[in-house]
Design a protein around this motif. Structure first.
Motif, PDB file in Angstrom:
ATOM      1  N   THR A 194       0.865  -1.319   0.085  1.00 27.90           N
ATOM      2  CA  THR A 194       0.034   0.012   0.142  1.00 27.90           C
ATOM      3  C   THR A 194       0.941   1.220   0.105  1.00 27.90           C
ATOM      4  O   THR A 194       2.045   1.117   0.355  1.00 27.90           O
ATOM      5  N   PRO A 195       0.259   2.377  -0.332  1.00 29.44           N
ATOM      6  CA  PRO A 195       1.318   3.577  -0.343  1.00 29.44           C
ATOM      7  C   PRO A 195       1.626   3.983   0.851  1.00 29.44           C
ATOM      8  O   PRO A 195       0.886   3.681   1.989  1.00 29.44           O
ATOM      9  N   LEU A 196       2.816   4.469   1.068  1.00 28.47           N
ATOM     10  CA  LEU A 196       3.384   4.936   2.203  1.00 28.47           C
ATOM     11  C   LEU A 196       2.982   6.408   2.677  1.00 28.47           C
ATOM     12  O   LEU A 196       3.771   7.365   1.804  1.00 28.47           O
ATOM     13  N   ASP A 197       2.023   6.453   3.480  1.00 22.89           N
ATOM     14  CA  ASP A 197       1.677   7.795   3.699  1.00 22.89           C
ATOM     15  C   ASP A 197       2.165   8.080   5.241  1.00 22.89           C
ATOM     16  O   ASP A 197       1.671   7.273   6.186  1.00 22.89           O
ATOM     17  N   THR A 198       2.817   8.906   5.547  1.00 23.20           N
ATOM     18  CA  THR A 198       3.370   9.260   7.000  1.00 23.20           C
ATOM     19  C   THR A 198       3.436  10.662   7.658  1.00 23.20           C
ATOM     20  O   THR A 198       3.625  11.464   6.665  1.00 23.20           O
ATOM     21  N   TRP A 199       3.196  10.638   8.947  1.00 26.40           N
ATOM     22  CA  TRP A 199       3.392  11.866   9.670  1.00 26.40           C
ATOM     23  C   TRP A 199       4.973  11.941  10.108  1.00 26.40           C
ATOM     24  O   TRP A 199       5.413  10.834  10.652  1.00 26.40           O
ATOM     25  N   LEU A 200       5.821  13.067   9.937  1.00 28.27           N
ATOM     26  CA  LEU A 200       7.056  13.118  10.521  1.00 28.27           C
ATOM     27  C   LEU A 200       7.276  14.516  11.002  1.00 28.27           C
ATOM     28  O   LEU A 200       6.610  15.412  10.572  1.00 28.27           O
ATOM     29  N   PRO A 201       8.156  14.610  11.863  1.00 30.30           N
ATOM     30  CA  PRO A 201       8.622  15.803  12.523  1.00 30.30           C
ATOM     31  C   PRO A 201       9.099  16.813  10.979  1.00 30.30           C
ATOM     32  O   PRO A 201       9.816  16.318  10.034  1.00 30.30           O
ATOM     33  N   LYS A 202       8.733  18.070  11.178  1.00 32.97           N
ATOM     34  CA  LYS A 202       9.333  18.880  10.040  1.00 32.97           C
ATOM     35  C   LYS A 202      10.714  18.769   9.985  1.00 32.97           C
ATOM     36  O   LYS A 202      11.284  19.020   8.739  1.00 32.97           O
ATOM     37  N   THR A 203      11.312  18.851  10.958  1.00 36.59           N
ATOM     38  CA  THR A 203      12.867  18.602  11.248  1.00 36.59           C
ATOM     39  C   THR A 203      13.411  17.557  10.199  1.00 36.59           C
ATOM     40  O   THR A 203      14.685  17.399   9.956  1.00 36.59           O
ATOM     41  N   ASN A 204      12.724  16.535   9.889  1.00 38.81           N
ATOM     42  CA  ASN A 204      13.075  15.249   9.399  1.00 38.81           C
ATOM     43  C   ASN A 204      13.230  15.537   7.573  1.00 38.81           C
ATOM     44  O   ASN A 204      13.722  14.852   6.853  1.00 38.81           O
ATOM     45  N   VAL A 205      12.460  16.665   7.275  1.00 34.60           N
ATOM     46  CA  VAL A 205      12.636  16.900   5.922  1.00 34.60           C
ATOM     47  C   VAL A 205      13.799  17.836   5.501  1.00 34.60           C
ATOM     48  O   VAL A 205      14.328  18.509   6.168  1.00 34.60           O
ATOM     49  N   ILE A 206      14.675  17.214   4.574  1.00 35.10           N
ATOM     50  CA  ILE A 206      16.073  17.622   4.386  1.00 35.10           C
ATOM     51  C   ILE A 206      16.069  18.914   3.159  1.00 35.10           C
ATOM     52  O   ILE A 206      16.595  19.735   3.125  1.00 35.10           O
ATOM     53  N   GLY A 207      14.957  18.639   2.190  1.00 35.40           N
ATOM     54  CA  GLY A 207      14.770  19.692   1.174  1.00 35.40           C
ATOM     55  C   GLY A 207      13.572  19.377   0.202  1.00 35.40           C
ATOM     56  O   GLY A 207      12.985  18.432   0.466  1.00 35.40           O
ATOM     57  N   VAL A 208      13.567  20.236  -0.699  1.00 34.89           N
ATOM     58  CA  VAL A 208      12.760  20.437  -1.809  1.00 34.89           C
ATOM     59  C   VAL A 208      13.015  19.857  -3.127  1.00 34.89           C
ATOM     60  O   VAL A 208      14.165  20.339  -3.376  1.00 34.89           O
ATOM     61  N   VAL A 209      12.667  18.984  -3.885  1.00 38.38           N
ATOM     62  CA  VAL A 209      13.221  18.461  -5.026  1.00 38.38           C
ATOM     63  C   VAL A 209      12.688  19.463  -6.163  1.00 38.38           C
ATOM     64  O   VAL A 209      11.448  19.995  -6.258  1.00 38.38           O
ATOM     65  N   LYS A 210      13.680  20.117  -6.674  1.00 34.26           N
ATOM     66  CA  LYS A 210      13.619  21.253  -7.652  1.00 34.26           C
ATOM     67  C   LYS A 210      13.992  20.829  -9.173  1.00 34.26           C
ATOM     68  O   LYS A 210      13.441  21.464  -9.959  1.00 34.26           O
ATOM     69  N   ILE A 211      14.600  19.838  -9.279  1.00 32.48           N
ATOM     70  CA  ILE A 211      15.041  19.329 -10.655  1.00 32.48           C
ATOM     71  C   ILE A 211      14.784  17.786 -10.559  1.00 32.48           C
ATOM     72  O   ILE A 211      15.190  16.906 -10.030  1.00 32.48           O
ATOM     73  N   TYR A 212      13.671  17.449 -11.658  1.00 37.17           N
ATOM     74  CA  TYR A 212      13.695  16.036 -11.954  1.00 37.17           C
ATOM     75  C   TYR A 212      12.744  15.966 -13.338  1.00 37.17           C
ATOM     76  O   TYR A 212      12.666  16.949 -14.120  1.00 37.17           O
TER      77      TYR A 212
END
Length: 212
Positions: A194-212
């Motif tokens: 099943t799709p992985l949907d999850t709550w995480l602390p904001k501090t766990n976010v490393i960054g935003v995907v800009k180029i793909y």
């Protein structure tokens, strides 16, 4: 009278020149270091007018590339690493990082694994992340998950210090069947992914995907 004035002016000029020479001498082992990177390549340049050891620049380039590609690195940690290398050569440095995202903006190259973000991202696709804590609902982000390490998901909700991340791919995949004993009876159980949907602390976010 004119002769005396000339002597005084000459002395003042001599003192000014001597002062400049002392200033230049005092800054001989201090230089600006400019790191240019797109995430996969790195160059290191000195802004000094004086010769800088090539070995120092080479060591900095190797370490800077490793740092840029480290998900846990930051601008501060890179600057500290460069200063540590410089100190071995009796130099002090002021470090600036220039990337495709701007001055002192760190890129992080990564490769997608899995199909959880199809059709937006494909398995094996290369992406470039801007390391930042500034993100909003709808952004694609890379975050650290306690079980799966680094994951790439879409920001679905932000609530205080928590962020809810969701997979773009909402399909449930049938992985296979297993025979399990339930209450003493063997049963065939269908294993689903099943799709992985999850709550995480904001501090766990490393960054935003800009180029793909």
């Amino acid at each position: 009278m004119k002769h005396r004035t000339g002597v005084i002016i000459g002395l003042l000029v001599l003192v000014a020149v001597a002062g400049s020479a002392f200033y230049l001498f005092a800054d001989y082992n201090s230089t600006g270091i400019i790191i240019k990177t797109n995430g996969t390549e790195v160059s290191v340049q000195s802004s000094s007018w004086f010769p800088v050891p090539k070995a120092m620049l080479g060591e900095m380039r190797t370490k800077a590339l490793a740092d840029v590609q480290d998900a846990d690195s930051s601008l501060g940690s890179i600057q500290t690493d460069m200063q540590s290398i410089a100190s071995k050569y009796n130099f002090t440095v002021q470090v600036t990082v220039n990337s495709q995202f701007g001055e002192n903006q760190l890129p992080l190259p990564a490769t997608v694994r899995g199909t959880s973000m199809v059709p937006t991202l494909q398995d094996g696709q290369d992406i470039v992340v801007l390391k930042t804590s500034d993100f909003k609902v709808g952004d694609l982000v890379v975050a650290r998950h306690p079980e799966y390490n680094l994951i790439v998901k879409r920001v679905a909700e932000i609530n205080g210090s928590q962020v809810y991340l969701k997979s773009d791919n909402r399909q449930v995949e049938i992985v296979g069947n297993q025979i399990r004993t339930i209450n003493g009876v063997q049963q065939v159980v269908t294993i689903e992914k099943t799709p992985l949907d999850t709550w995480l602390p904001k501090t766990n976010v490393i960054g935003v995907v800009k180029i793909y």
